[in-house]
Design a protein around this motif. Structure first.
Motif, PDB file in Angstrom:
ATOM      1  N   SER A  19      14.550  -2.001  19.262  1.00 18.13           N
ATOM      2  CA  SER A  19      15.182  -0.697  19.170  1.00 18.13           C
ATOM      3  C   SER A  19      15.386  -0.292  17.716  1.00 18.13           C
ATOM      4  CB  SER A  19      16.540  -0.721  19.874  1.00 18.13           C
ATOM      5  OG  SER A  19      17.378  -1.693  19.269  1.00 18.13           O
ATOM      6  N   ASN A  20      15.320   0.998  17.475  1.00 17.21           N
ATOM      7  CA  ASN A  20      15.552   1.596  16.170  1.00 17.21           C
ATOM      8  C   ASN A  20      14.635   1.040  15.088  1.00 17.21           C
ATOM      9  OD1 ASN A  20      17.561   3.301  17.140  1.00 17.21           O
ATOM     10  ND2 ASN A  20      19.033   1.656  17.093  1.00 17.21           N
ATOM     11  N   SER A  21      15.185   0.266  14.125  1.00 20.22           N
ATOM     12  CA  SER A  21      14.391  -0.063  12.964  1.00 20.22           C
ATOM     13  C   SER A  21      13.687  -1.381  12.957  1.00 20.22           C
ATOM     14  CB  SER A  21      15.251  -0.011  11.725  1.00 20.22           C
ATOM     15  OG  SER A  21      16.531   0.384  11.965  1.00 20.22           O
ATOM     16  N   CYS A  22      13.914  -2.241  13.918  1.00 23.53           N
ATOM     17  CA  CYS A  22      13.231  -3.516  13.940  1.00 23.53           C
ATOM     18  C   CYS A  22      11.880  -3.361  14.608  1.00 23.53           C
ATOM     19  CB  CYS A  22      14.043  -4.552  14.686  1.00 23.53           C
ATOM     20  SG  CYS A  22      15.121  -5.447  13.589  1.00 23.53           S
ATOM     21  N   VAL A  23      10.833  -3.667  13.887  1.00 26.48           N
ATOM     22  CA  VAL A  23       9.495  -3.439  14.386  1.00 26.48           C
ATOM     23  C   VAL A  23       8.781  -4.754  14.574  1.00 26.48           C
ATOM     24  CG1 VAL A  23       7.388  -2.100  14.013  1.00 26.48           C
ATOM     25  CG2 VAL A  23       9.541  -1.239  13.209  1.00 26.48           C
ATOM     26  N   ARG A  24       7.606  -4.749  15.026  1.00 28.41           N
ATOM     27  CA  ARG A  24       6.868  -5.833  15.644  1.00 28.41           C
ATOM     28  C   ARG A  24       6.714  -7.112  14.835  1.00 28.41           C
ATOM     29  NH1 ARG A  24       1.626  -2.980  16.932  1.00 28.41           N
ATOM     30  NH2 ARG A  24       3.105  -1.291  17.056  1.00 28.41           N
ATOM     31  N   SER A  25       6.363  -8.179  15.536  1.00 22.77           N
ATOM     32  CA  SER A  25       6.182  -9.478  14.899  1.00 22.77           C
ATOM     33  C   SER A  25       4.852  -9.527  14.179  1.00 22.77           C
ATOM     34  CB  SER A  25       6.216 -10.582  15.963  1.00 22.77           C
ATOM     35  OG  SER A  25       5.022 -10.587  16.695  1.00 22.77           O
ATOM     36  N   ARG A  26       4.650 -10.580  13.399  1.00 26.32           N
ATOM     37  CA  ARG A  26       3.411 -10.735  12.646  1.00 26.32           C
ATOM     38  C   ARG A  26       2.367 -11.510  13.432  1.00 26.32           C
ATOM     39  NH1 ARG A  26       1.493  -8.928   7.912  1.00 26.32           N
ATOM     40  NH2 ARG A  26       0.627 -10.996   7.662  1.00 26.32           N
ATOM     41  N   SER A  27       2.541 -11.690  14.719  1.00 24.25           N
ATOM     42  CA  SER A  27       1.607 -12.500  15.478  1.00 24.25           C
ATOM     43  C   SER A  27       0.250 -11.831  15.637  1.00 24.25           C
ATOM     44  CB  SER A  27       2.166 -12.810  16.876  1.00 24.25           C
ATOM     45  OG  SER A  27       2.437 -11.623  17.592  1.00 24.25           O
ATOM     46  N   SER A  28       0.205 -10.492  15.508  1.00 25.89           N
ATOM     47  CA  SER A  28      -1.076  -9.797  15.582  1.00 25.89           C
ATOM     48  C   SER A  28      -1.669  -9.707  14.186  1.00 25.89           C
ATOM     49  CB  SER A  28      -0.886  -8.394  16.165  1.00 25.89           C
ATOM     50  OG  SER A  28       0.016  -7.675  15.360  1.00 25.89           O
ATOM     51  N   LYS A  29      -2.979  -9.711  14.112  1.00 26.10           N
ATOM     52  CA  LYS A  29      -3.676  -9.695  12.825  1.00 26.10           C
ATOM     53  C   LYS A  29      -3.354  -8.408  12.078  1.00 26.10           C
ATOM     54  CE  LYS A  29      -8.247 -10.154  10.768  1.00 26.10           C
ATOM     55  NZ  LYS A  29      -9.695 -10.288  11.021  1.00 26.10           N
ATOM     56  N   GLY A  30      -3.050  -8.543  10.818  1.00 22.82           N
ATOM     57  CA  GLY A  30      -2.810  -7.372  10.012  1.00 22.82           C
ATOM     58  C   GLY A  30      -1.347  -7.049   9.817  1.00 22.82           C
ATOM     59  N   GLY A  31      -0.501  -7.526  10.699  1.00 25.15           N
ATOM     60  CA  GLY A  31       0.925  -7.332  10.510  1.00 25.15           C
ATOM     61  C   GLY A  31       1.362  -5.907  10.673  1.00 25.15           C
ATOM     62  N   VAL A  32       2.400  -5.534   9.953  1.00 25.62           N
ATOM     63  CA  VAL A  32       3.015  -4.228  10.082  1.00 25.62           C
ATOM     64  C   VAL A  32       2.941  -3.523   8.744  1.00 25.62           C
ATOM     65  CG1 VAL A  32       5.152  -3.017  10.631  1.00 25.62           C
ATOM     66  CG2 VAL A  32       4.619  -5.162  11.756  1.00 25.62           C
ATOM     67  N   ARG A  33       2.580  -2.261   8.757  1.00 25.98           N
ATOM     68  CA  ARG A  33       2.562  -1.487   7.530  1.00 25.98           C
ATOM     69  C   ARG A  33       3.684  -0.469   7.597  1.00 25.98           C
ATOM     70  NH1 ARG A  33      -1.640  -2.654   4.610  1.00 25.98           N
ATOM     71  NH2 ARG A  33      -1.214  -0.961   3.184  1.00 25.98           N
ATOM     72  N   MET A  34       4.450  -0.360   6.546  1.00 22.26           N
ATOM     73  CA  MET A  34       5.570   0.556   6.512  1.00 22.26           C
ATOM     74  C   MET A  34       5.539   1.259   5.169  1.00 22.26           C
ATOM     75  SD  MET A  34       8.397  -2.062   7.976  1.00 22.26           S
ATOM     76  CE  MET A  34       7.913  -3.244   6.716  1.00 22.26           C
ATOM     77  N   ASN A  35       5.109   2.482   5.133  1.00 23.22           N
ATOM     78  CA  ASN A  35       4.996   3.196   3.882  1.00 23.22           C
ATOM     79  C   ASN A  35       5.805   4.473   3.925  1.00 23.22           C
ATOM     80  OD1 ASN A  35       3.069   1.378   2.722  1.00 23.22           O
ATOM     81  ND2 ASN A  35       1.570   2.224   4.127  1.00 23.22           N
ATOM     82  N   GLY A  48       0.795  -1.210   0.000  1.00 18.69           N
ATOM     83  CA  GLY A  48       0.000   0.000   0.000  1.00 18.69           C
ATOM     84  C   GLY A  48       0.834   1.269   0.000  1.00 18.69           C
ATOM     85  N   GLY A  49       0.116   2.397   0.054  1.00 19.19           N
ATOM     86  CA  GLY A  49       0.808   3.670   0.017  1.00 19.19           C
ATOM     87  C   GLY A  49       1.317   3.965  -1.384  1.00 19.19           C
ATOM     88  N   SER A  50       2.337   4.757  -1.455  1.00 18.84           N
ATOM     89  CA  SER A  50       2.872   5.187  -2.738  1.00 18.84           C
ATOM     90  C   SER A  50       3.936   4.221  -3.261  1.00 18.84           C
ATOM     91  CB  SER A  50       3.479   6.583  -2.590  1.00 18.84           C
ATOM     92  OG  SER A  50       4.174   6.960  -3.762  1.00 18.84           O
ATOM     93  N   ALA A  51       3.941   4.042  -4.578  1.00 15.60           N
ATOM     94  CA  ALA A  51       4.993   3.230  -5.210  1.00 15.60           C
ATOM     95  C   ALA A  51       6.340   3.932  -5.155  1.00 15.60           C
ATOM     96  CB  ALA A  51       4.617   2.932  -6.664  1.00 15.60           C
ATOM     97  N   ILE A 103      11.734   3.769  -5.130  1.00 13.75           N
ATOM     98  CA  ILE A 103      12.825   4.649  -5.582  1.00 13.75           C
ATOM     99  C   ILE A 103      12.844   4.820  -7.103  1.00 13.75           C
ATOM    100  CG2 ILE A 103      15.281   5.226  -5.376  1.00 13.75           C
ATOM    101  CD1 ILE A 103      15.395   3.246  -3.003  1.00 13.75           C
ATOM    102  N   VAL A 104      12.865   3.718  -7.827  1.00 13.78           N
ATOM    103  CA  VAL A 104      12.716   3.733  -9.282  1.00 13.78           C
ATOM    104  C   VAL A 104      11.648   2.704  -9.619  1.00 13.78           C
ATOM    105  CG1 VAL A 104      13.811   3.338 -11.515  1.00 13.78           C
ATOM    106  CG2 VAL A 104      15.135   4.343  -9.654  1.00 13.78           C
ATOM    107  N   TYR A 105      10.616   3.107 -10.344  1.00 14.76           N
ATOM    108  CA  TYR A 105       9.540   2.168 -10.674  1.00 14.76           C
ATOM    109  C   TYR A 105       8.885   2.566 -11.984  1.00 14.76           C
ATOM    110  CZ  TYR A 105       6.230   5.755  -9.024  1.00 14.76           C
ATOM    111  OH  TYR A 105       5.503   6.914  -8.854  1.00 14.76           O
ATOM    112  N   GLN A 106       8.104   1.660 -12.513  1.00 16.10           N
ATOM    113  CA  GLN A 106       7.402   1.900 -13.770  1.00 16.10           C
ATOM    114  C   GLN A 106       5.910   2.049 -13.495  1.00 16.10           C
ATOM    115  OE1 GLN A 106       7.417  -1.287 -16.710  1.00 16.10           O
ATOM    116  NE2 GLN A 106       7.607   0.184 -18.388  1.00 16.10           N
ATOM    117  N   HIS A 107       5.365   3.161 -13.916  1.00 21.88           N
ATOM    118  CA  HIS A 107       3.930   3.404 -13.766  1.00 21.88           C
ATOM    119  C   HIS A 107       3.152   2.458 -14.680  1.00 21.88           C
ATOM    120  CE1 HIS A 107       0.092   5.709 -14.170  1.00 21.88           C
ATOM    121  NE2 HIS A 107       0.337   5.948 -12.887  1.00 21.88           N
ATOM    122  N   ARG A 108       1.895   2.231 -14.339  1.00 23.13           N
ATOM    123  CA  ARG A 108       1.089   1.316 -15.165  1.00 23.13           C
ATOM    124  C   ARG A 108       0.968   1.811 -16.607  1.00 23.13           C
ATOM    125  NH1 ARG A 108      -2.858   3.596 -11.701  1.00 23.13           N
ATOM    126  NH2 ARG A 108      -2.766   1.727 -10.406  1.00 23.13           N
TER     127      ARG A 108
END
Length: 233
Positions: free
Chosen positions: A217-233, A102-105, A109-114
């Protein structure tokens, strides 16, 4: 006694403010989550994450990055035709390892639009042909993987192009062999199964590198044990 203070004294205990109430609710919810923590389910989630990490390494070994073609890397129509590109795998094929859906493509960094048009996100590279821009981005990925293997994360802050794709970059670093939690002044975020450790029976997972429960600490974020997981955009 001051009349105002006297009135406060006679009126009884001061009512709790919203922040105090929210804090109590958070603590109560945390205690309840710990009490119902399922160690077996958490281990299963960690195992799935590790399988996906190994898939990334099998399809895109670190030694291949120096010659990785744009179509093998990028999200977009050409990447889809050439097979499973790196960015498509990272965004849509490794949710257990850590979701960046989700979020922006632009996070790629470098991507091809549809439409077929190539888009280069870093401002310093926008005047270049897409292949030249990709060569710079690829070079920075190679450097990032190299310093990550050495545990020397400070140079990551000098990789300007990768700073435009923090979620993708940190997830890629977390997937690299023997990688530890990357830290950056830019406060990137990713999910790393290497940060999971199942504690004694009845206790929640903790970061294997000394971080607190759920959030490392810092950049390591939560486990996937909770429904929905982690979103990073």
């Amino acid at each position: 006694m001051n009349p105002f203070l006297m009135s406060l004294f006679l009126s009884g205990p001061m009512p709790k403010n919203a922040h105090m109430a929210e804090g109590e609710q958070f603590r109560e919810g945390l205690v309840a989550s710990i009490a119902h923590f399922d160690r077996e389910r958490a281990q299963q989630a960690a195992d799935l994450a590790e399988q996906e990490r190994q898939q990334v390494l099998a399809l895109f070994p670190l030694e291949s990055w120096g010659g990785l073609e744009l179509q093998q890397y990028a999200l977009g129509p050409e990447g889809r035709r050439s097979g499973l590109s790196f960015c498509r795998l990272m965004e849509y094929g490794t949710d257990n390892f850590g979701s960046i859906r989700g979020g922006s493509a632009a996070k790629h960094i470098v991507y091809q639009h549809r439409s077929g048009q190539w888009r280069v996100v870093p401002s310093a590279l926008r005047g270049l042909e897409v292949e030249a821009a990709w060569a710079q981005v690829r070079s920075e990925f190679v450097t990032a993987f190299d310093v990550a293997q050495k545990g020397a994360y400070k140079p990551l802050d000098d990789l300007e192009s990768l700073s435009y794709g923090q979620a993708l970059t940190t997830k890629a670093l977390a997937a690299s062999p023997a990688s530890s939690c990357p830290s950056s002044r830019r406060r990137t975020s990713a999910t790393s199964p290497g940060c999971w450790a199942v504690g004694p029976a009845g206790t929640p997972p903790v970061c294997a590198r000394g971080g607190p429960t759920v959030i490392c600490s810092n950049s390591c974020v939560r486990s996937r044990s909770s429904k929905g997981g982690v979103r990073m955009n």
